[in-house]
Design a protein around this motif. Structure first.
Motif, PDB file in Angstrom:
ATOM      1  N   ILE A 177       0.853  -1.184   0.000  1.00  0.00           N
ATOM      2  CA  ILE A 177       0.000   0.000   0.000  1.00  0.00           C
ATOM      3  C   ILE A 177       0.886   1.229   0.000  1.00  0.00           C
ATOM      4  O   ILE A 177       1.778   1.351   0.848  1.00  0.00           O
ATOM      5  N   ARG A 178       0.665   2.140  -0.942  1.00  0.00           N
ATOM      6  CA  ARG A 178       1.397   3.404  -0.956  1.00  0.00           C
ATOM      7  C   ARG A 178       0.527   4.444  -0.266  1.00  0.00           C
ATOM      8  O   ARG A 178      -0.620   4.666  -0.641  1.00  0.00           O
ATOM      9  N   HIS A 179       1.078   5.074   0.769  1.00  0.00           N
ATOM     10  CA  HIS A 179       0.376   6.118   1.509  1.00  0.00           C
ATOM     11  C   HIS A 179       1.318   7.286   1.696  1.00  0.00           C
ATOM     12  O   HIS A 179       2.386   7.140   2.311  1.00  0.00           O
ATOM     13  N   ASP A 180       0.950   8.417   1.128  1.00  0.00           N
ATOM     14  CA  ASP A 180       1.745   9.642   1.270  1.00  0.00           C
ATOM     15  C   ASP A 180       3.191   9.421   0.818  1.00  0.00           C
ATOM     16  O   ASP A 180       4.132   9.876   1.455  1.00  0.00           O
ATOM     17  N   GLY A 181       3.342   8.628  -0.263  1.00  0.00           N
ATOM     18  CA  GLY A 181       4.663   8.389  -0.836  1.00  0.00           C
ATOM     19  C   GLY A 181       5.471   7.287  -0.169  1.00  0.00           C
ATOM     20  O   GLY A 181       6.576   6.988  -0.599  1.00  0.00           O
ATOM     21  N   VAL A 182       4.939   6.683   0.863  1.00  0.00           N
ATOM     22  CA  VAL A 182       5.636   5.621   1.598  1.00  0.00           C
ATOM     23  C   VAL A 182       4.939   4.297   1.301  1.00  0.00           C
ATOM     24  O   VAL A 182       3.709   4.228   1.278  1.00  0.00           O
ATOM     25  N   ILE A 183       5.729   3.239   1.080  1.00  0.00           N
ATOM     26  CA  ILE A 183       5.177   1.910   0.799  1.00  0.00           C
ATOM     27  C   ILE A 183       5.052   1.116   2.102  1.00  0.00           C
ATOM     28  O   ILE A 183       5.998   1.022   2.877  1.00  0.00           O
ATOM     29  N   TYR A 184       3.871   0.568   2.320  1.00  0.00           N
ATOM     30  CA  TYR A 184       3.598  -0.291   3.472  1.00  0.00           C
ATOM     31  C   TYR A 184       3.227  -1.673   2.954  1.00  0.00           C
ATOM     32  O   TYR A 184       2.684  -1.817   1.869  1.00  0.00           O
ATOM     33  N   ARG A 185       3.507  -2.691   3.762  1.00  0.00           N
ATOM     34  CA  ARG A 185       3.166  -4.067   3.424  1.00  0.00           C
ATOM     35  C   ARG A 185       2.083  -4.548   4.387  1.00  0.00           C
ATOM     36  O   ARG A 185       2.243  -4.455   5.609  1.00  0.00           O
ATOM     37  N   MET A 186       0.988  -5.042   3.847  1.00  0.00           N
ATOM     38  CA  MET A 186      -0.057  -5.637   4.668  1.00  0.00           C
ATOM     39  C   MET A 186      -0.119  -7.116   4.353  1.00  0.00           C
ATOM     40  O   MET A 186      -0.135  -7.509   3.186  1.00  0.00           O
ATOM     41  N   LYS A 187      -0.128  -7.929   5.395  1.00  0.00           N
ATOM     42  CA  LYS A 187      -0.050  -9.375   5.233  1.00  0.00           C
ATOM     43  C   LYS A 187      -1.102 -10.062   6.096  1.00  0.00           C
ATOM     44  O   LYS A 187      -1.399  -9.611   7.195  1.00  0.00           O
ATOM     45  N   ILE A 188      -1.663 -11.155   5.564  1.00  0.00           N
ATOM     46  CA  ILE A 188      -2.554 -12.015   6.344  1.00  0.00           C
ATOM     47  C   ILE A 188      -1.688 -13.124   6.936  1.00  0.00           C
ATOM     48  O   ILE A 188      -1.003 -13.838   6.207  1.00  0.00           O
ATOM     49  N   THR A 189      -1.717 -13.274   8.258  1.00  0.00           N
ATOM     50  CA  THR A 189      -0.915 -14.293   8.927  1.00  0.00           C
ATOM     51  C   THR A 189      -1.572 -15.665   8.793  1.00  0.00           C
ATOM     52  O   THR A 189      -2.722 -15.778   8.360  1.00  0.00           O
ATOM     53  N   ARG A 190      -0.859 -16.696   9.201  1.00  0.00           N
ATOM     54  CA  ARG A 190      -1.423 -18.059   9.187  1.00  0.00           C
ATOM     55  C   ARG A 190      -2.628 -18.170  10.108  1.00  0.00           C
ATOM     56  O   ARG A 190      -3.495 -19.014   9.905  1.00  0.00           O
ATOM     57  N   GLN A 191      -2.685 -17.318  11.127  1.00  0.00           N
ATOM     58  CA  GLN A 191      -3.811 -17.325  12.054  1.00  0.00           C
ATOM     59  C   GLN A 191      -4.986 -16.471  11.545  1.00  0.00           C
ATOM     60  O   GLN A 191      -6.001 -16.344  12.220  1.00  0.00           O
ATOM     61  N   GLY A 192      -4.801 -15.858  10.348  1.00  0.00           N
ATOM     62  CA  GLY A 192      -5.877 -15.064   9.762  1.00  0.00           C
ATOM     63  C   GLY A 192      -5.941 -13.629  10.228  1.00  0.00           C
ATOM     64  O   GLY A 192      -6.922 -12.933   9.984  1.00  0.00           O
ATOM     65  N   LYS A 193      -4.904 -13.158  10.908  1.00  0.00           N
ATOM     66  CA  LYS A 193      -4.847 -11.778  11.377  1.00  0.00           C
ATOM     67  C   LYS A 193      -4.133 -10.921  10.336  1.00  0.00           C
ATOM     68  O   LYS A 193      -3.437 -11.423   9.476  1.00  0.00           O
ATOM     69  N   LEU A 194      -4.290  -9.593  10.448  1.00  0.00           N
ATOM     70  CA  LEU A 194      -3.617  -8.667   9.549  1.00  0.00           C
ATOM     71  C   LEU A 194      -2.440  -8.007  10.240  1.00  0.00           C
ATOM     72  O   LEU A 194      -2.540  -7.602  11.397  1.00  0.00           O
TER      73      LEU A 194
END
Length: 47
Positions: free
Chosen positions: A26-43
């Protein structure tokens, strides 16, 4: 004085964002963030 209605908060389904993947960037205000779903189904969101 009339009561003002609260603004509607938008809900987005994670399945619509991830589209079958377990990780997105995800790019927000020029910065790249990584969002991941864990094996337990959490973000997890990392910079």
């Amino acid at each position: 004085m009339p009561l003002m209605a609260a603004p509607q908060i938008r809900i987005v389904e994670s399945t619509d964002i991830f589209r079958g993947q377990t990780e997105i960037m995800i790019r927000h205000d020029g910065v790249i963030y990584r969002m991941k779903i864990t094996r337990q189904g959490k973000l997890i969101l990392n910079k």
